[in-house]
Design an enzyme around this catalytic site. Structure first.
Site, mmCIF file in Angstrom:
data_model
loop_
_atom_site.group_PDB
_atom_site.id
_atom_site.type_symbol
_atom_site.label_atom_id
_atom_site.label_comp_id
_atom_site.label_asym_id
_atom_site.label_seq_id
_atom_site.Cartn_x
_atom_site.Cartn_y
_atom_site.Cartn_z
ATOM 1 N N THR A 1 38.107 26.984 -9.258
ATOM 2 C CA THR A 1 38.003 26.695 -7.823
ATOM 3 C C THR A 1 36.544 26.732 -7.385
ATOM 4 O O THR A 1 35.837 27.651 -7.723
ATOM 5 C CB THR A 1 38.742 27.792 -7.017
ATOM 6 O OG1 THR A 1 40.084 27.783 -7.420
ATOM 7 C CG2 THR A 1 38.609 27.576 -5.530
ATOM 8 N N ARG A 29 53.998 24.751 -6.423
ATOM 9 C CA ARG A 29 53.281 25.985 -6.059
ATOM 10 C C ARG A 29 51.914 25.615 -5.498
ATOM 11 O O ARG A 29 51.206 24.783 -6.044
ATOM 12 C CB ARG A 29 53.093 26.869 -7.286
ATOM 13 C CG ARG A 29 52.285 28.157 -7.059
ATOM 14 C CD ARG A 29 50.823 28.020 -7.340
ATOM 15 N NE ARG A 29 50.100 29.294 -7.241
ATOM 16 C CZ ARG A 29 48.774 29.389 -7.359
ATOM 17 N NH1 ARG A 29 48.033 28.302 -7.567
ATOM 18 N NH2 ARG A 29 48.184 30.556 -7.277
ATOM 19 N N VAL A 30 51.548 26.250 -4.389
ATOM 20 C CA VAL A 30 50.216 26.076 -3.807
ATOM 21 C C VAL A 30 49.570 27.444 -3.701
ATOM 22 O O VAL A 30 50.220 28.390 -3.242
ATOM 23 C CB VAL A 30 50.323 25.444 -2.395
ATOM 24 C CG1 VAL A 30 48.948 25.400 -1.739
ATOM 25 C CG2 VAL A 30 50.897 24.039 -2.493
ATOM 26 N N GLY A 31 48.303 27.543 -4.150
ATOM 27 C CA GLY A 31 47.587 28.808 -4.032
ATOM 28 C C GLY A 31 46.911 28.914 -2.681
ATOM 29 O O GLY A 31 47.330 28.276 -1.718
ATOM 30 N N ASP A 32 45.825 29.666 -2.604
ATOM 31 C CA ASP A 32 45.194 29.872 -1.288
ATOM 32 C C ASP A 32 44.048 28.891 -1.040
ATOM 33 O O ASP A 32 43.382 28.950 -0.019
ATOM 34 C CB ASP A 32 44.714 31.318 -1.158
ATOM 35 C CG ASP A 32 43.500 31.609 -2.022
ATOM 36 O OD1 ASP A 32 43.373 31.006 -3.103
ATOM 37 O OD2 ASP A 32 42.670 32.429 -1.609
ATOM 38 N N THR A 52 37.620 33.109 -4.442
ATOM 39 C CA THR A 52 38.286 32.535 -5.611
ATOM 40 C C THR A 52 39.097 33.645 -6.264
ATOM 41 O O THR A 52 38.782 34.832 -6.076
ATOM 42 C CB THR A 52 37.247 31.954 -6.593
ATOM 43 O OG1 THR A 52 37.923 31.386 -7.714
ATOM 44 C CG2 THR A 52 36.282 33.009 -7.090
ATOM 45 N N GLY A 53 40.157 33.244 -6.982
ATOM 46 C CA GLY A 53 40.943 34.296 -7.623
ATOM 47 C C GLY A 53 42.412 33.963 -7.677
ATOM 48 O O GLY A 53 42.784 32.779 -7.709
ATOM 49 N N ASP A 54 43.248 35.004 -7.684
ATOM 50 C CA ASP A 54 44.705 34.828 -7.754
ATOM 51 C C ASP A 54 45.233 34.477 -6.358
ATOM 52 O O ASP A 54 45.496 35.365 -5.541
ATOM 53 C CB ASP A 54 45.333 36.136 -8.273
ATOM 54 C CG ASP A 54 46.852 36.003 -8.414
ATOM 55 O OD1 ASP A 54 47.421 35.021 -7.877
ATOM 56 O OD2 ASP A 54 47.453 36.872 -9.044
ATOM 57 N N GLY A 55 45.391 33.203 -6.127
ATOM 58 C CA GLY A 55 45.739 32.733 -4.795
ATOM 59 C C GLY A 55 47.083 33.231 -4.293
ATOM 60 O O GLY A 55 47.284 33.389 -3.089
#
Lengths: 136, 222
Positions: A1, A29-32, A52-55
Site C-alpha cells: 500500500t 473483501r476491502v481493507g482500510d 499501512t498495515g492489517d486493514g
C-alpha cells in the site's frame, strides 16, 4: 500500500492511498485503503497522516483520524502517531501496522507495531527523497 | 502637538514591524513547503509527486501523480495491478484521495478491471457528491468517465502465486470457525458439540488471533 501526503506551495494539503489489498483475501473483501480516516486523513488547519498495515483491524480504529485530531489538540506528531498505534495494539497485541504523521509546520514522525516501518520524505532543503526507519 | 506626532509615528512603526514579523514568520513558514511524505521507501512515487508539486501544481494533483506512479511501477507488489490475488486469483484495486482544504473525499473499493485506482477515486471526488464507489459499479463509473478498461489486472506472477496457493490446499487463508479446516472450500460453519458458551469460543478466539498473525505481514497487508 502507498499512502501519501502532500503540502503544496500554498500550504494546502491532500492525501491519497492506493492498494491491491490482502493476498488470498476472500473475494469482495476491502481493507482500510479506501476508508478516509483510516489509511489517510488530512485537515489543512492541522496536518496529515498516512497508514499501512492489517486493514481488517485498522479500519476499526481509524488511526489517521486519531492522529490528526490528537495534533489538533496540541500533540506533537511523534506522540500522536505512537498514541494512535498503541490504542490498536492494546486491543490486538499481534496486529501489524504503521502510521506517519506530519503537522502543518512540516514536522513529521512515524510509529509502528509488529514490523519495522519506513516512510519517505521530500522537502525543499533536500536534494532527493530521504527514507526514515521506524522500529516498533 | 509634537509629542502626539511622535506617538502616532512610533505606533505606526511598531505596527509595521509587527506586520513584517508576522509576514516574515509566514514567509519563513512557507519556506518549508512543498513537502511530500509517503509510506515505505517508494522513491519513484515521491519523486513523481515532488516534480508536480514543485512545479506549482496542487496537492491533490501531486498525490494522484505520486500514487499513480506506484500503480504503474507496482512498487512492492501491494499497489496496482498484478499483485495480491484473491481466492479466485483476481486482483482488484482500492484507492482514496482527500482534499485537506475542502475535506472532500473520493474513493473506490474492490474495483475490478481498472488499473488506475487513484485516478478513479479523484473522479468520484470531482464529479459526484458521493465518497465511495465499490466493485463492478465503480469499474463502470470509471470507464464511463474515460478511464481505460476493462483490463485483466492479474499478472503471471500473481497467477503463479495463486496456483501455488491452491496446490497448498488454500493455506493460509482468512476463514475461521469453518470446515474443512485444511483444504480449499466450499466452507461451512463449524458446529460445536454442546454449548456455544464463552469457554469454547475463548479458545477459538486465541487460535484465531495466533493464526491471523501468521499471514498478515510486510508483503500481505493494506
Amino acid at each position: 500500500t502507498i499512502s501519501m501526503a502532500v503540502f503544496d506551495k500554498m500550504g494546502n494539503i491532500a492525501v491519497g492511498t492506493s492498494t491491491n489489498g490482502a493476498t488470498f483475501k476472500i473475494p469482495g473483501r476491502v481493507g482500510d485503503g479506501p476508508i478516509a480516516g483510516s489509511s489517510a486523513y488530512a485537515d489543512d488547519e492541522v496536518g496529515a497522516c498516512g497508514a499501512t498495515g492489517d486493514g481488517d483491524i485498522m479500519m476499526r480504529f481509524l488511526p489517521c483520524y486519531q492522529v490528526v485530531e490528537s495534533m489538533r489538540l496540541g500533540m506533537e506528531p511523534n506522540l500522536a502517531a505512537k498514541d494512535a498505534i498503541s490504542r490498536i495494539a492494546r486491543k490486538f497485541p499481534d496486529f501489524v501496522g504503521a502510521v506517519f504523521a506530519i503537522n502543518k509546520k512540516g514536522v513529521h514522525a512515524g510509529a509502528c507495531h509488529g514490523w519495522t516501518f519506513q516512510y519517505s520524505v521530500r522537502s525543499p532543503e533536500m536534494d532527493d527523497v530521504k527514507v526514515y526507519t521506524v522500529v516498533p | 502637538m509634537a509629542a502626539t506626532h511622535l506617538n502616532s509615528a512610533s505606533i505606526f512603526l511598531l505596527t509595521f514591524s509587527l506586520l513584517f514579523l508576522v509576514m516574515g514568520h509566514e514567509a519563513s513558514n512557507s519556506g518549508q513547503y512543498p513537502v511530500v511524505v509517503s509510506t515505505w521507501p517508494f522513491l519513484e512515487a515521491v519523486r513523481a509527486a515532488w516534480r508536480v508539486v514543485d512545479n506549482g501544481f496542487s496537492a491533490v494533483d501531486a498525490v494522484v501523480e505520486g500514487c499513480s506512479a506506484c500503480e504503474e511501477l507496482r512498487c512492492d507488489g501491494t499497489v496496482g495491478p498484478g499483485g495480491s490475488p484473491d481466492e479466485n486469483g483476481e486482483t482488484t484495486i482500492d484507492a482514496l484521495v482527500m482534499d485537506g482544504v475542502t475535506m472532500e473525499v473520493g474513493a473506490v473499493a474492490a474495483m475490478r478491471y481498472i488499473k488506475d485506482g487513484i485516478k478513479a477515486a479523484r473522479l468520484v471526488m470531482q464529479y459526484t457528491e458521493h465518497t465511495l464507489l465499490v466493485g463492478e459499479q465503480a469499474s463502470a463509473f470509471a470507464i464511463s468517465m474515460g478511464l481505460p478498461g476493462p483490463t485483466n489486472l492479474s499478472s503471471s506472477e500473481s497467477m503463479e502465486k495463486w496456483i501455488k496457493w491452491k496446490e497448498n490446499h488454500c493455506q493460509p487463508n482468512f476463514w475461521k470457525d469453518v470446515v474443512p479446516v485444511d483444504s480449499c472450500g466450499p466452507y461451512h460453519a463449524k458446529h460445536f458439540l454442546g454449548s456455544s458458551h464463552g469457554t469454547c469460543s475463548k479458545t477459538t478466539l486465541m487460535e484465531n488471533i495466533k493464526s491471523r498473525s501468521s499471514h498478515v505481514g510486510r508483503h500481505n497487508h493494506d
